[in-house]
Motif scaffolding. Structure first.
Motif, PDB file in Angstrom:
ATOM      1  N   GLU A  62       5.647  -9.539   0.457  1.00  0.00           N
ATOM      2  CA  GLU A  62       6.296 -10.829   0.179  1.00  0.00           C
ATOM      3  C   GLU A  62       5.257 -11.879  -0.207  1.00  0.00           C
ATOM      4  OE1 GLU A  62       8.607 -11.536   3.674  1.00  0.00           O
ATOM      5  OE2 GLU A  62      10.387 -10.577   2.832  1.00  0.00           O
ATOM      6  N   LYS A  63       4.125 -11.822   0.506  1.00  0.00           N
ATOM      7  CA  LYS A  63       3.048 -12.777   0.215  1.00  0.00           C
ATOM      8  C   LYS A  63       2.590 -12.597  -1.250  1.00  0.00           C
ATOM      9  CE  LYS A  63       0.440 -13.322   4.071  1.00  0.00           C
ATOM     10  NZ  LYS A  63      -0.727 -12.803   4.820  1.00  0.00           N
ATOM     11  N   ILE A  66       4.214 -11.280  -3.670  1.00  0.00           N
ATOM     12  CA  ILE A  66       5.274 -11.723  -4.578  1.00  0.00           C
ATOM     13  C   ILE A  66       5.222 -13.226  -4.740  1.00  0.00           C
ATOM     14  CG2 ILE A  66       7.790 -11.964  -4.803  1.00  0.00           C
ATOM     15  CD1 ILE A  66       7.944  -9.131  -3.467  1.00  0.00           C
ATOM     16  N   ALA A  67       5.083 -13.941  -3.579  1.00  0.00           N
ATOM     17  CA  ALA A  67       5.059 -15.399  -3.618  1.00  0.00           C
ATOM     18  C   ALA A  67       3.883 -15.899  -4.472  1.00  0.00           C
ATOM     19  CB  ALA A  67       4.946 -15.923  -2.179  1.00  0.00           C
TER      20      ALA A  67
END
Lengths: 249, 183
Positions: free
Chosen positions: B134-135, B137-138
């Motif tokens: 997720e990191k 992706i962010a």
């Protein structure tokens, strides 16, 4: 020949001595007494000589006679009566053997003589009297005083009790003697019928079947009577001895 | 048969013949002989019975009774022993069963705990990787977004230059793009 009394005749086999006016002899009766005593001893000792744990037939019979008399005494006179066991056993076996041997034709029946049964009965009477007096003293006479009798009839009751006590040896001996005598006379009479009838040819022979059948039936009856009278003699002995052991009713 | 040659006591001792045919059991002439022989044979039989025969039969019966009692006692003892053996066997069986159940329960709980631990570990790992992803992706999104703004500023500058022929000031374009993105 067909005299029904002849079978009871005492025959002197070996004269022994003269005492007073009477002769002492070894008679046919004496011979049968000796045979009875010897035969019983041989049977009881011979049958048990091997002391088998699992008895043979003979040993079983010897044990049966032992236990039969023992249970008769225990039943009538209690365990204390067992001190008279050899006495009662001897009486029972002697009378039984005498009666049984007597059924066999041409034998002599020792117990068909009143003097023999009376001697046995008087012996029992004296044993009861002497043992009762010896073990209970004067209390033995409590036997004649039933409990719970009103005082005004007590003398009468006591008189009757004494009379019945004194007459015991008579009934005791006559019962056995008369039974043996009557049975043997009856057998002899029927046997005489056979001989009488068969003397009259073929018709007589056929007719003689009837008394013969009668004899067969009577033989069975006599065997029963022989045992029963020996048993009755022994059980009465036990009952009388019970009075000597427990006189207080 | 009746007239045998043996001497008949009654005949011998009663001179008068009529007594001879009397009733033999009541003939007192024969009494002494009968009594003497009865006494002899009866006493002899009594002694033999009481001293020999009866004690012997009595001891045989007693012995047998003792033997039977002994056998019964032995049978009782053996039965008790077998009962005890059965009880011991059943106890052992129950113990073994209980033991087996205990072992099974222990194993099951151990395995349960192990699998639980494994699952947790895997979940942790997975969630860690998820967070990381997720990191990323962010980050990528942010980078992409910043690139979009650059491209928008550049594109806007180029479009304006084409339309009006002069290149607008960078600051003005950037401000305009920012305003547009905010809308």
């Amino acid at each position: 020949m067909a005299d029904p009394i002849h079978q009871f005749q005492i025959v002197n086999l070996i004269p022994i001595a003269h005492v007073g006016g009477s002769e002492i002899a070894f008679t046919n009766s004496a011979a049968f007494m000796v045979v009875i005593a010897g035969g019983l001893t041989a049977f009881l000792l011979g049958a048990t000589s091997k002391r088998r744990l699992v008895p043979s037939r003979l040993q079983s019979a010897a044990e049966l006679s032992y236990e039969f008399v023992a249970s008769t005494i225990r039943g009538t006179a209690g365990t204390e009566g067992m001190r008279f066991f050899p006495f009662v056993f001897t009486i029972f076996m002697f009378v039984l053997a005498a009666n049984m041997i007597g059924i066999i034709p041409y034998t002599f029946t020792v117990t068909s003589h009143i003097i023999v049964t009376a001697a046995l009965a008087i012996t029992v009477f004296l044993v009861v009297l002497i043992y009762g007096l010896w073990s209970h003293g004067f209390h033995f006479f409590n036997l004649f005083i039933p409990k719970g009798v009103p005082i005004y009839i007590l003398p009468l009751i006591v008189a009757i009790e004494i009379l019945s006590f004194m007459s015991r040896p008579i009934s005791h001996s006559v019962r056995l003697f008369a039974n043996m005598l009557a049975g043997h006379i009856t057998l002899q009479v029927f046997a005489a019928f056979i001989i009488l009838m068969s003397a009259h040819g073929i018709l007589g022979w056929t007719g003689a079947v009837l008394p013969f059948a009668m004899i067969v039936i009577l033989m069975a009856l006599e065997a029963l009577v022989a045992f029963l009278q020996a048993y009755v003699f022994a059980i009465l002995t036990c009952i009388y001895l019970n009075d000597a052991i427990h006189p207080g009713h | 048969m009746a007239e045998n040659n043996k001497t008949v006591a009654t005949v011998e001792h009663t001179p008068s013949g009529e007594h001879a045919s009397g009733f033999p059991p009541f003939n007192s002439q024969t009494f002494p002989s009968q009594l003497i022989w009865l006494a002899l044979s009866f006493i002899l039989l009594y002694v033999l019975m009481s001293k020999l025969a009866l004690p012997r039969i009595g001891s045989i019966l007693e012995e047998r009774e003792k033997h039977i009692e002994g056998d019964i006692a032995a049978a009782d003892r053996l039965k008790k022993q077998s009962d005890e053996a059965i009880a011991a066997y059943e106890k052992a069986l129950a113990d073994a069963r209980a033991n087996a159940q205990a072992i099974a329960a222990e194993t099951r709980s151990k395995q349960l705990a192990e699998s639980e631990a494994m699952r947790k570990k895997l979940e942790d790992q997975l969630s860690a990787r998820l967070a990381e992803a997720e990191k990323t992706i962010a980050k990528t999104k942010e980078a992409a977004m910043s690139n979009v703004r650059g491209i928008a500023v550049d594109t806007a500058k180029a479009i304006v230059e084409r339309l009006i022929g002069t290149s607008p000031a960078d600051a003005a374009v950037a401000g305009a793009v920012t305003d547009a993105l905010k809308r």
